[in-house]
Scaffold this motif. Structure first.
Motif, PDB file in Angstrom:
ATOM      1  N   GLN A  22       4.066 -35.413 -14.629  1.00 11.39           N
ATOM      2  CA  GLN A  22       2.729 -35.306 -14.043  1.00 11.39           C
ATOM      3  C   GLN A  22       2.814 -34.725 -12.638  1.00 11.39           C
ATOM      4  N   ARG A  23       3.826 -35.152 -11.872  1.00 13.10           N
ATOM      5  CA  ARG A  23       4.016 -34.602 -10.529  1.00 13.10           C
ATOM      6  C   ARG A  23       4.281 -33.100 -10.605  1.00 13.10           C
ATOM      7  N   LEU A  24       5.127 -32.704 -11.573  1.00  9.79           N
ATOM      8  CA  LEU A  24       5.434 -31.284 -11.718  1.00  9.79           C
ATOM      9  C   LEU A  24       4.185 -30.499 -12.094  1.00  9.79           C
ATOM     10  N   LYS A  25       3.375 -31.068 -12.985  1.00  8.63           N
ATOM     11  CA  LYS A  25       2.132 -30.402 -13.391  1.00  8.63           C
ATOM     12  C   LYS A  25       1.221 -30.193 -12.192  1.00  8.63           C
ATOM     13  N   ASN A  26       1.074 -31.226 -11.364  1.00 12.35           N
ATOM     14  CA  ASN A  26       0.237 -31.117 -10.165  1.00 12.35           C
ATOM     15  C   ASN A  26       0.813 -30.098  -9.183  1.00 12.35           C
ATOM     16  N   PHE A  27       2.128 -30.130  -9.039  1.00 10.48           N
ATOM     17  CA  PHE A  27       2.807 -29.196  -8.143  1.00 10.48           C
ATOM     18  C   PHE A  27       2.605 -27.757  -8.610  1.00 10.48           C
ATOM     19  N   MET A  28       2.754 -27.525  -9.908  1.00 13.12           N
ATOM     20  CA  MET A  28       2.568 -26.182 -10.467  1.00 13.12           C
ATOM     21  C   MET A  28       1.155 -25.679 -10.225  1.00 13.12           C
ATOM     22  N   GLN A  29       0.171 -26.560 -10.422  1.00 11.60           N
ATOM     23  CA  GLN A  29      -1.221 -26.164 -10.221  1.00 11.60           C
ATOM     24  C   GLN A  29      -1.462 -25.744  -8.770  1.00 11.60           C
ATOM     25  N   GLU A  30      -0.757 -26.385  -7.859  1.00 10.87           N
ATOM     26  CA  GLU A  30      -0.964 -26.091  -6.443  1.00 10.87           C
ATOM     27  C   GLU A  30      -0.311 -24.786  -6.003  1.00 10.87           C
ATOM     28  N   VAL A  31       0.900 -24.513  -6.470  1.00  3.59           N
ATOM     29  CA  VAL A  31       1.657 -23.390  -5.908  1.00  3.59           C
ATOM     30  C   VAL A  31       1.711 -22.148  -6.787  1.00  3.59           C
ATOM     31  N   THR A  32       1.338 -22.261  -8.062  1.00  2.00           N
ATOM     32  CA  THR A  32       1.489 -21.121  -8.976  1.00  2.00           C
ATOM     33  C   THR A  32       0.770 -19.875  -8.482  1.00  2.00           C
ATOM     34  N   GLY A  33      -0.464 -20.019  -8.033  1.00  2.00           N
ATOM     35  CA  GLY A  33      -1.242 -18.854  -7.599  1.00  2.00           C
ATOM     36  C   GLY A  33      -0.565 -18.110  -6.467  1.00  2.00           C
ATOM     37  N   ARG A  34      -0.118 -18.819  -5.444  1.00  2.00           N
ATOM     38  CA  ARG A  34       0.530 -18.179  -4.296  1.00  2.00           C
ATOM     39  C   ARG A  34       1.877 -17.590  -4.685  1.00  2.00           C
ATOM     40  N   ALA A  35       2.613 -18.324  -5.521  1.00  2.00           N
ATOM     41  CA  ALA A  35       3.919 -17.833  -5.959  1.00  2.00           C
ATOM     42  C   ALA A  35       3.780 -16.544  -6.774  1.00  2.00           C
ATOM     43  N   LEU A  36       2.744 -16.479  -7.610  1.00  2.00           N
ATOM     44  CA  LEU A  36       2.513 -15.267  -8.411  1.00  2.00           C
ATOM     45  C   LEU A  36       2.160 -14.078  -7.528  1.00  2.00           C
TER      46      LEU A  36
END
Length: 204
Positions: A22-36
């Protein structure tokens, strides 16, 4: 025979795994856009490659550092992502130069330190925004920078990492980070100045 301790242990492990996921899911939601955005700029707009690099970095993060605190994930994730980007760039360089395995390939021709550069405060990307400059235009300007300048700017300005952490992520010296970041800021201001009078240019 009492099986409760084993059952309890199994339930605890399951709960810990669920919490980490769940932590990873939340983390991905937060940083994916900027990382992409960062990876698309670095790969010259190749969305599929950018997505693959980001996903591979998330997988490696979860595989090796699932037990770390979420705050520790930020520099770890971008370090992994930078390494995967560099690996991809080396493969692309070798593909473009058939006999490149006979010589060392330099990916960082702009990686020259200027030790007299003062460490600049991380800019808020909003500083570049006004009615005449759009997010798309800023992203296009960032994409026109050398990759190491892109990384320094995105990590310092967008992610808010300090110079020391950025240097660790980029696997270079703090002096190199200062140089890349300074050059990126100057180049962005120059390329956007004609659209934004507040950056020293004219909107006409």
């Amino acid at each position: 025979m009492d099986l409760n301790p084993k059952s309890s242990h199994s339930e605890n492990l399951s709960a810990l795994k669920s919490t980490a996921e769940q932590r990873l899911k939340n983390f991905m939601q937060e940083v994916t856009g900027r990382a992409l955005v960062m990876m698309e700029s670095a790969t010259q707009g190749q969305h599929g490659i950018a997505m693959d690099l980001v996903q591979e970095a998330f997988i490696s993060l979860h595989k090796s550092y699932a037990d770390k605190a979420t705050e520790e994930w930020y520099p770890l994730f971008y370090t992994i992502l930078n390494n995967k980007l560099q690996d991809w760039r080396r493969k692309e360089a070798r593909r473009a130069q058939p006999f490149s395995w006979f010589k060392k390939i330099s990916l960082d021709d702009d990686d020259v330190e200027q030790l007299d550069i003062v460490d600049e405060q991380a800019l808020n990307p909003a500083e570049f925004l006004d009615q005449a400059v759009t997010v798309e235009e800023i992203q296009a300007a960032i994409a026109g920078l050398p990759v190491r300048q892109q990384q320094a700017f995105m990590l310092r300005a967008w992610e808010g990492f300090d110079t020391q952490t950025t240097a660790q992520i980029m696997n270079c010296t703090e002096g190199s980070v200062k140089t890349h970041y300074h050059r990126a800021i100057q180049a962005l201001r120059n390329s956007l100045a004609h659209m934004n009078p507040y950056l020293g240019g004219s909107s006409e």
